[in-house]
Each structure stands twice: as C-alpha cells, then as structure tokens.
Scaffold this active site. Structure first.
Site, PDB file in Angstrom:
ATOM      1  N   CYS A   1     -10.487  -3.446  -4.313  1.00 19.10           N
ATOM      2  CA  CYS A   1     -10.131  -4.224  -5.215  1.00 19.10           C
ATOM      3  C   CYS A   1     -10.015  -5.516  -4.943  1.00 19.10           C
ATOM      4  O   CYS A   1      -9.567  -6.442  -6.623  1.00 19.10           O
ATOM      5  CB  CYS A   1      -8.725  -4.850  -3.417  1.00 19.10           C
ATOM      6  SG  CYS A   1      -7.850  -3.739  -3.616  1.00 19.10           S
TER       7      CYS A   1
ATOM      8  N   CYS B   1      -4.605   0.546  -2.235  1.00 18.99           N
ATOM      9  CA  CYS B   1      -4.197  -1.121  -1.461  1.00 18.99           C
ATOM     10  C   CYS B   1      -2.474  -1.456  -2.233  1.00 18.99           C
ATOM     11  O   CYS B   1      -2.977  -1.517  -2.980  1.00 18.99           O
ATOM     12  CB  CYS B   1      -5.442  -1.548  -1.706  1.00 18.99           C
ATOM     13  SG  CYS B   1      -6.761  -0.859  -1.052  1.00 18.99           S
TER      14      CYS B   1
ATOM     15  N   CYS C   1     -10.475  -4.733  -0.253  1.00 22.35           N
ATOM     16  CA  CYS C   1     -11.627  -4.176   0.029  1.00 22.35           C
ATOM     17  C   CYS C   1     -12.386  -3.996  -0.948  1.00 22.35           C
ATOM     18  O   CYS C   1     -11.146  -4.831  -1.819  1.00 22.35           O
ATOM     19  CB  CYS C   1     -11.188  -2.638   0.051  1.00 22.35           C
ATOM     20  SG  CYS C   1     -10.352  -2.110  -1.020  1.00 22.35           S
TER      21      CYS C   1
ATOM     22  N   GLU D   1       0.717   5.085   0.588  1.00 20.44           N
ATOM     23  CA  GLU D   1      -0.653   6.305   0.759  1.00 20.44           C
ATOM     24  C   GLU D   1      -0.058   8.014   0.628  1.00 20.44           C
ATOM     25  O   GLU D   1       0.088   7.674   0.268  1.00 20.44           O
ATOM     26  CB  GLU D   1      -1.041   5.701   2.212  1.00 20.44           C
ATOM     27  CG  GLU D   1      -1.236   4.637   2.837  1.00 20.44           C
ATOM     28  CD  GLU D   1      -1.866   5.178   4.107  1.00 20.44           C
ATOM     29  OE1 GLU D   1      -1.286   5.310   5.056  1.00 20.44           O
ATOM     30  OE2 GLU D   1      -2.044   3.571   4.972  1.00 20.44           O
TER      31      GLU D   1
ATOM     32  N   GLU E   1      -3.183  -4.809  -3.080  1.00 22.15           N
ATOM     33  CA  GLU E   1      -3.792  -5.667  -4.059  1.00 22.15           C
ATOM     34  C   GLU E   1      -3.671  -4.487  -5.393  1.00 22.15           C
ATOM     35  O   GLU E   1      -3.109  -5.980  -6.353  1.00 22.15           O
ATOM     36  CB  GLU E   1      -4.821  -6.113  -3.548  1.00 22.15           C
ATOM     37  CG  GLU E   1      -5.268  -6.886  -2.454  1.00 22.15           C
ATOM     38  CD  GLU E   1      -5.072  -6.094  -1.233  1.00 22.15           C
ATOM     39  OE1 GLU E   1      -4.839  -5.383  -1.521  1.00 22.15           O
ATOM     40  OE2 GLU E   1      -6.731  -6.548  -0.366  1.00 22.15           O
TER      41      GLU E   1
ATOM     42  N   ASN F   1       0.639  -0.895   0.330  1.00 15.60           N
ATOM     43  CA  ASN F   1      -0.386  -0.057   0.114  1.00 15.60           C
ATOM     44  C   ASN F   1       0.600   1.596  -0.211  1.00 15.60           C
ATOM     45  O   ASN F   1       2.060   1.232   0.543  1.00 15.60           O
ATOM     46  CB  ASN F   1      -1.128   0.061   1.150  1.00 15.60           C
ATOM     47  CG  ASN F   1      -0.450  -0.392   2.630  1.00 15.60           C
ATOM     48  OD1 ASN F   1       0.471  -0.567   2.966  1.00 15.60           O
ATOM     49  ND2 ASN F   1      -1.046   0.142   2.969  1.00 15.60           N
TER      50      ASN F   1
HETATM   51  N1  THU Z   1      -4.975  -1.825   2.921  1.00 20.73           N
HETATM   52  C1  THU Z   1      -4.681  -2.584   1.757  1.00 20.73           C
HETATM   53  O1  THU Z   1      -3.882  -2.046   1.001  1.00 20.73           O
HETATM   54  N2  THU Z   1      -5.264  -3.311   1.421  1.00 20.73           N
HETATM   55  C2  THU Z   1      -6.923  -4.102   2.015  1.00 20.73           C
HETATM   56  O2  THU Z   1      -7.126  -4.881   1.508  1.00 20.73           O
HETATM   57  C3  THU Z   1      -6.880  -3.497   2.743  1.00 20.73           C
HETATM   58  C4  THU Z   1      -6.358  -2.216   3.178  1.00 20.73           C
HETATM   59  C5  THU Z   1      -4.608  -0.005   3.177  1.00 20.73           C
HETATM   60  C6  THU Z   1      -5.285   0.802   2.448  1.00 20.73           C
HETATM   61  C7  THU Z   1      -4.646   1.323   3.889  1.00 20.73           C
HETATM   62  O3  THU Z   1      -3.009   2.160   2.904  1.00 20.73           O
HETATM   63  C8  THU Z   1      -4.597   1.034   5.180  1.00 20.73           C
HETATM   64  O4  THU Z   1      -4.593  -0.782   4.371  1.00 20.73           O
HETATM   65  C9  THU Z   1      -4.947   1.589   6.112  1.00 20.73           C
HETATM   66  O5  THU Z   1      -6.773   0.997   5.190  1.00 20.73           O
END
Ligand code: THU
Length: 133
Positions: A96, A58, A93, A49, A60, A47
């Site tokens: 994804c 994310c 999520c 941000e 994925e 991920n």
């Molecule tokens: N996140 C992912 O990378 N994958 C997931 O399956 C769920 C959430 C990340 C997004 C964000 O950077 C952090 O987790 C918190 O939501």
C-alpha cells in the site's frame, strides 16, 4: 505538508465508517481507509478478502482505486487515513505504501504501536520508493 484538525477528524471518521463495510471473514480484521485528493475530494475503501488469501485487497488500495476511478489518471493524494474496527495498531503494509507513492507524497495517518495517532509524510514511511524514472 500537514493537514488541519477538521480534515484530520473528517478523514479518520470516514475511514472508521468504511471499516464497517469491510469484507473480512477470514482475518476478521476490518480495515477502512479514507484518502483526500489534490482536488479536495475524500474517497473511502475497505479491505476485501477472498478464500484464495493472496487475492485480498487492502483498504488503502481499495480507496485509491475508487479515487482514480472517479478522477482519472491525474489523481494526486494529499492525505491517507487508516482505521480499523478495534482501533488497534494498523500501519499500512509495504504494498500500500508503494501504491500511495505512485500518486504523490501524502500525509499518512494511522494508529501506531503505542495506540498513539501517527501522522507522517509517506516519504518518511517509505523512503527510496521504487520508481521507473
Ligand atoms: N489490511 C488492510 O486492509 N490494510 C492494512 O494497512 C493492513 C492489512 C488488511 C488485509 C487483510 O484483509 C487484513 O487486513 C489482515 O491482514
């Protein structure tokens, strides 16, 4: 579609290593993903941000982008594994899941609510995914 134990371990290990590379200074939730393509290649993502929070990508989708970047638009997904540094529950999520659905019906592996390893076909995680055809 199922995957063998060696592949399962390989994907979870790759996803765990990718989580170490996450850029997650806002949530401090470091996620990694590893995708196995129909071509038999593993790609990883983490991920990423941003101070403008909706811009976060994310793990994925980051891994899927890496796979398409290398294999091109014909890339197909056989399996997707998700891991995080804390080994806490981490179900992909909705965005994804929809992105995965674009590239097939992969087996998806992640830690579930009971800390058990969940392994399900995407079509069970996202029935009736949106399609244009
Ligand atoms: N996140 C992912 O990378 N994958 C997931 O399956 C769920 C959430 C990340 C997004 C964000 O950077 C952090 O987790 C918190 O939501």
């Amino acid at each position: 579609m199922t995957i063998d134990e060696v592949t399962r371990r390989r994907l979870l290990q790759a996803a765990t290593e990718a989580a170490d590379r996450a850029y997650a200074p806002y949530s401090d939730f470091h996620v990694g993903a590893a995708v196995l393509t129909d071509a038999g290649v593993v790609y990883t993502g983490c991920n990423v941000e941003n101070a403008s929070s909706p811009l976060a990508i994310c793990a994925e989708r980051s891994a899927i982008a890496a796979a398409v970047n290398d294999e091109g638009p014909g890339m197909g997904l056989r399996a997707v594994a998700v891991a995080n540094a804390e080994e806490s529950p981490c179900s992909p999520c909705g965005a994804c899941r929809q992105t995965m659905a674009e590239f097939g019906d992969p087996v998806v592996l992640f830690t579930g609510e009971d800390d058990d390893l969940v392994e399900l076909p995407l079509s069970e995680l996202l029935p009736h995914s949106f399609r244009l055809d």
